[in-house]
Design an enzyme around this catalytic site. Structure first.
Site, PDB file in Angstrom:
ATOM      1  N   SER A   1       0.797  10.888  -4.807  1.00  0.00           N
ATOM      2  CA  SER A   1       0.136  12.196  -4.683  1.00  0.00           C
ATOM      3  C   SER A   1       1.031  13.326  -5.207  1.00  0.00           C
ATOM      4  O   SER A   1       2.240  13.183  -5.325  1.00  0.00           O
ATOM      5  CB  SER A   1      -0.207  12.472  -3.224  1.00  0.00           C
ATOM      6  OG  SER A   1      -0.861  11.367  -2.640  1.00  0.00           O
TER       7      SER A   1
HETATM    8  N1  SAH Z   1       0.833   8.088   0.202  1.00  0.00           N
HETATM    9  C1  SAH Z   1       0.787   7.486  -1.109  1.00  0.00           C
HETATM   10  C2  SAH Z   1      -0.490   7.856  -1.818  1.00  0.00           C
HETATM   11  C3  SAH Z   1      -1.078   6.689  -2.528  1.00  0.00           C
HETATM   12  S1  SAH Z   1      -2.707   6.941  -3.147  1.00  0.00           S
HETATM   13  C4  SAH Z   1       2.012   7.868  -1.931  1.00  0.00           C
HETATM   14  O1  SAH Z   1       2.792   8.719  -1.489  1.00  0.00           O
HETATM   15  O2  SAH Z   1       2.233   7.274  -2.983  1.00  0.00           O
HETATM   16  C5  SAH Z   1      -3.704   6.298  -1.837  1.00  0.00           C
HETATM   17  C6  SAH Z   1      -3.506   4.854  -1.474  1.00  0.00           C
HETATM   18  O3  SAH Z   1      -4.501   4.527  -0.495  1.00  0.00           O
HETATM   19  C7  SAH Z   1      -3.678   3.827  -2.591  1.00  0.00           C
HETATM   20  O4  SAH Z   1      -2.513   3.063  -2.706  1.00  0.00           O
HETATM   21  C8  SAH Z   1      -4.871   2.990  -2.137  1.00  0.00           C
HETATM   22  O5  SAH Z   1      -4.764   1.616  -2.490  1.00  0.00           O
HETATM   23  C9  SAH Z   1      -4.836   3.171  -0.643  1.00  0.00           C
HETATM   24  N2  SAH Z   1      -6.089   2.905   0.057  1.00  0.00           N
HETATM   25  C10 SAH Z   1      -7.359   3.173  -0.331  1.00  0.00           C
HETATM   26  N3  SAH Z   1      -8.226   2.785   0.623  1.00  0.00           N
HETATM   27  C11 SAH Z   1      -7.493   2.274   1.643  1.00  0.00           C
HETATM   28  C12 SAH Z   1      -7.817   1.702   2.911  1.00  0.00           C
HETATM   29  N4  SAH Z   1      -9.080   1.601   3.353  1.00  0.00           N
HETATM   30  N5  SAH Z   1      -6.799   1.271   3.694  1.00  0.00           N
HETATM   31  C13 SAH Z   1      -5.520   1.374   3.286  1.00  0.00           C
HETATM   32  N6  SAH Z   1      -5.143   1.893   2.108  1.00  0.00           N
HETATM   33  C14 SAH Z   1      -6.124   2.337   1.284  1.00  0.00           C
END
Ligand code: SAH
Length: 211
Positions: free
Chosen positions: A60
């Site tokens: 993000s």
């Molecule tokens: N906090 C992360 C943001 C990653 S983007 C960072 O700092 O890099 C959001 C993430 O949520 C993705 O990796 C995606 O695979 C995950 N995601 C989407 N739906 C989800 C769910 N139902 N449960 C767990 N993770 C999920």
């Protein structure tokens, strides 16, 4: 410029953009974002923008993460649940500020990569689960049923009911809510007899994928 100096500039930018929580700013000063992006993007690690981390997911934007962490009103003793481990960057920031972090990611490959980086970085206060985070923690160890703070870093079509149920009284959930490419950053506080909900502007996250 050295990563260290770029990191200082990023923290300055966050201050200029209105981030005031000193614990949040200190965490951004400490965690090397270049460790959490793919090798080919290291030179862009301190741009204030999201970057691809593979499998159509992104790390993000730093300002967005800072805004969400500020809304969480984190305290050193907090037990935090993070949904969407992704790169592990936000997880590291949380682990710098709070007491313990439980982090759930649905994509095994991303979770395992993040677990490797976070272990290498020496964090001992993070626990991981691979699965659907909209269902909450659900792991026998640590056996937590409720959390002080919950952060969702993917866009949910509605406030995930199971997550607000896993808030302690007085606990705070921050989640982007919306069905399309854009969502509204939503803050839910568990009160004595229900929930208080407030909205905090537009944001753009990858979707929360859940049944
Ligand atoms: N906090 C992360 C943001 C990653 S983007 C960072 O700092 O890099 C959001 C993430 O949520 C993705 O990796 C995606 O695979 C995950 N995601 C989407 N739906 C989800 C769910 N139902 N449960 C767990 N993770 C999920």
């Amino acid at each position: 410029m050295r990563f260290e100096d770029q990191r200082k500039l990023l923290v300055q930018e966050l201050r200029q953009q209105g981030i005031r929580d000193e614990a949040v700013l200190a965490a951004f000063s400490k965690v090397p974002r270049e460790l959490y992006v793919p090798p080919q993007y290291k030179d862009y690690a301190y741009r204030n923008r999201p970057l691809p981390i593979g499998l159509e997911q992104t790390i993000s934007q730093p300002l967005m993460v800072a805004i969400m962490l500020e809304h969480l009103e984190l305290k050193p003793e907090d037990l935090v649940l993070e949904i969407g481990t992704g790169s592990g960057y936000e997880c590291a920031l949380l682990a710098e500020i709070a007491g313990e972090v439980c982090s759930v990611e649905r994509l095994e490959e991303l979770s395992l990569t993040a677990q490797g980086v976070l272990k290498e970085a020496g964090y001992k206060n993070i626990y991981f689960r691979i699965g659907d985070g909209a269902q909450g923690w659900l792991k026998a160890y640590p056996p937590h049923k409720e959390f002080d703070k919950i952060i969702v870093s993917a866009g949910a079509s509605q406030i995930p009911p199971r997550l607000q149920e896993q808030l302690k009284p007085g606990g705070i959930l921050v989640v982007p809510v919306g069905a399309g490419d854009y969502q509204i950053l939503t803050k839910v506080i568990r009160t004595e007899n229900g929930y208080s909900v407030s909205e905090h502007g537009a944001c753009a996250f990858v979707p929360l994928i859940s049944k």
